[in-house]
Enzyme design. Structure first.
Site, PDB file in Angstrom:
ATOM      1  CG  ASP A  43      58.167  45.173   4.779  1.00  0.00           C
ATOM      2  OD1 ASP A  43      58.907  44.449   4.495  1.00  0.00           O
ATOM      3  OD2 ASP A  43      57.667  46.333   4.463  1.00  0.00           O
ATOM      4  N   GLY A 103      71.270  47.721  10.327  1.00  0.00           N
ATOM      5  CA  GLY A 103      70.443  48.496   9.408  1.00  0.00           C
ATOM      6  C   GLY A 103      70.759  49.949   9.905  1.00  0.00           C
ATOM      7  CG  HIS A 136      61.116  49.711  14.719  1.00  0.00           C
ATOM      8  ND1 HIS A 136      62.151  50.042  15.341  1.00  0.00           N
ATOM      9  CD2 HIS A 136      61.347  48.891  13.826  1.00  0.00           C
ATOM     10  CE1 HIS A 136      63.051  49.326  14.963  1.00  0.00           C
ATOM     11  NE2 HIS A 136      62.628  48.709  14.038  1.00  0.00           N
ATOM     12  NE  ARG A 137      61.960  43.500  13.423  1.00  0.00           N
ATOM     13  CZ  ARG A 137      62.892  44.476  13.264  1.00  0.00           C
ATOM     14  NH1 ARG A 137      63.668  44.703  14.200  1.00  0.00           N
ATOM     15  NH2 ARG A 137      62.732  44.838  12.008  1.00  0.00           N
TER      16      ARG A 137
HETATM   17  P1  ITT Z   1      62.828  40.181   4.938  1.00  0.00           P
HETATM   18  O1  ITT Z   1      62.048  41.258   4.100  1.00  0.00           O
HETATM   19  O2  ITT Z   1      63.411  38.954   4.529  1.00  0.00           O
HETATM   20  O3  ITT Z   1      62.057  40.293   6.528  1.00  0.00           O
HETATM   21  P2  ITT Z   1      64.566  42.592   4.805  1.00  0.00           P
HETATM   22  O4  ITT Z   1      65.920  42.803   5.375  1.00  0.00           O
HETATM   23  O5  ITT Z   1      64.169  42.859   3.298  1.00  0.00           O
HETATM   24  O6  ITT Z   1      64.328  41.295   5.365  1.00  0.00           O
HETATM   25  P3  ITT Z   1      62.380  44.716   5.147  1.00  0.00           P
HETATM   26  O7  ITT Z   1      62.187  44.555   3.794  1.00  0.00           O
HETATM   27  O8  ITT Z   1      61.513  44.803   6.272  1.00  0.00           O
HETATM   28  O9  ITT Z   1      63.502  43.611   5.707  1.00  0.00           O
HETATM   29  O10 ITT Z   1      63.607  46.034   4.965  1.00  0.00           O
HETATM   30  C1  ITT Z   1      63.569  46.913   6.039  1.00  0.00           C
HETATM   31  C2  ITT Z   1      64.996  47.421   6.126  1.00  0.00           C
HETATM   32  O11 ITT Z   1      65.199  48.405   7.095  1.00  0.00           O
HETATM   33  C3  ITT Z   1      66.217  46.161   6.594  1.00  0.00           C
HETATM   34  O12 ITT Z   1      66.988  45.818   5.386  1.00  0.00           O
HETATM   35  C4  ITT Z   1      67.183  47.419   7.248  1.00  0.00           C
HETATM   36  O13 ITT Z   1      68.003  47.937   6.527  1.00  0.00           O
HETATM   37  C5  ITT Z   1      66.076  48.315   7.997  1.00  0.00           C
HETATM   38  N1  ITT Z   1      65.529  47.935   9.147  1.00  0.00           N
HETATM   39  C6  ITT Z   1      64.776  47.001   9.657  1.00  0.00           C
HETATM   40  N2  ITT Z   1      64.591  46.827  10.960  1.00  0.00           N
HETATM   41  C7  ITT Z   1      65.561  47.654  11.310  1.00  0.00           C
HETATM   42  C8  ITT Z   1      65.489  47.848  12.682  1.00  0.00           C
HETATM   43  O14 ITT Z   1      65.068  47.282  13.870  1.00  0.00           O
HETATM   44  N3  ITT Z   1      66.739  48.875  12.972  1.00  0.00           N
HETATM   45  C9  ITT Z   1      67.433  49.511  11.789  1.00  0.00           C
HETATM   46  N4  ITT Z   1      67.064  49.240  10.415  1.00  0.00           N
HETATM   47  C10 ITT Z   1      66.318  48.335  10.380  1.00  0.00           C
END
Ligand code: ITT
Length: 202
Positions: free
Chosen positions: A74, A157, A184-185
């Site tokens: 997340d 994102g 971060h990831r």
């Molecule tokens: P899952 O819950 O299915 O894993 P999700 O897209 O809903 O997928 P998150 O709840 O973690 O994932 O939402 C995080 C949001 O933040 C995601 O939709 C992107 O818009 C943004 N995000 C996540 N990782 C990112 C990254 O590495 N770089 C830029 N934006 C990111």
């Protein structure tokens, strides 16, 4: 000597961009399944109060459903001038079915009057691991600044507006490997892999 069989782990996400980054980092050391392998999994509501809680909600649900060790990512973008928003609402900042572009445009709009030196932000990722014996989590974080307009084609994102000072580039201007080295990831995944090694899962 027989080669050790790669451990199977289910990555609890539908997000293809996350899956790509996980695969680049993990390589063949784990056999990674995803929610594409479990199309009947009921929707998991991400109603925790932190990215850590939400990561556990997803990992627990997928472990319960699949019977296999599960991990979930997340992630949230926290903007200082917006008191930490969008944070846990990063994926639905501009509404329930918002696209990446919708979210970025709303962010730029909300930050319209904020001067350059007050545009600091960070990305934070929580990865939770759950199997039938234990659960634990790791975190990764990176600091940057939100630009006034999008720059670059890669990533996903909020990457096009997230400027990383040490490389003088947005995350969208980095390739997958470069982003994974510093993001971060990427950092959360380094900590995750390190923990798997300590536990002799790898
Ligand atoms: P899952 O819950 O299915 O894993 P999700 O897209 O809903 O997928 P998150 O709840 O973690 O994932 O939402 C995080 C949001 O933040 C995601 O939709 C992107 O818009 C943004 N995000 C996540 N990782 C990112 C990254 O590495 N770089 C830029 N934006 C990111």
């Amino acid at each position: 000597m027989m080669k050790k069989k790669a451990k199977i782990i289910v990555l609890a996400t539908h997000n293809r961009d996350k899956i790509r980054e996980f695969r680049e980092k993990i390589g063949n050391s784990l056999q990674l399944k995803t929610l594409d392998d479990y199309p009947d999994l009921p929707e998991v509501s991400e109603d925790g109060n932190s990215i850590r809680e939400n990561a556990y909600l997803k990992a627990r649900a997928v472990h319960a459903f699949s019977g296999l060790p599960a991990i979930a990512d997340d992630t949230g973008l926290e903007v200082d001038a917006l008191n930490g928003a969008p944070g846990i609402y990063s994926s639905r900042f501009a509404g329930e079915n918002a696209s990446y572009r919708d979210n970025v445009l709303l962010l730029l709009e909300r930050m319209n009057n904020i001067p350059q030196e007050q545009r600091s932000a960070c990305f934070r990722t929580s990865i939770a691991y759950v199997d039938n014996q234990e659960s634990w989590d790791v975190e990764g974080r990176v600091e940057g600044r939100i630009l006034q307009e999008a720059k670059g084609e890669g990533g996903f994102g909020y990457d096009p507006v997230f400027f990383y000072e040490p490389l003088q580039k947005t995350f969208s201007e980095l390739d997958l490997k470069e982003k994974n080295r510093i993001s971060h990831r990427g950092k959360a995944l380094d900590a995750f892999i390190h923990t798997l090694k300590i536990k002799k899962y790898l």
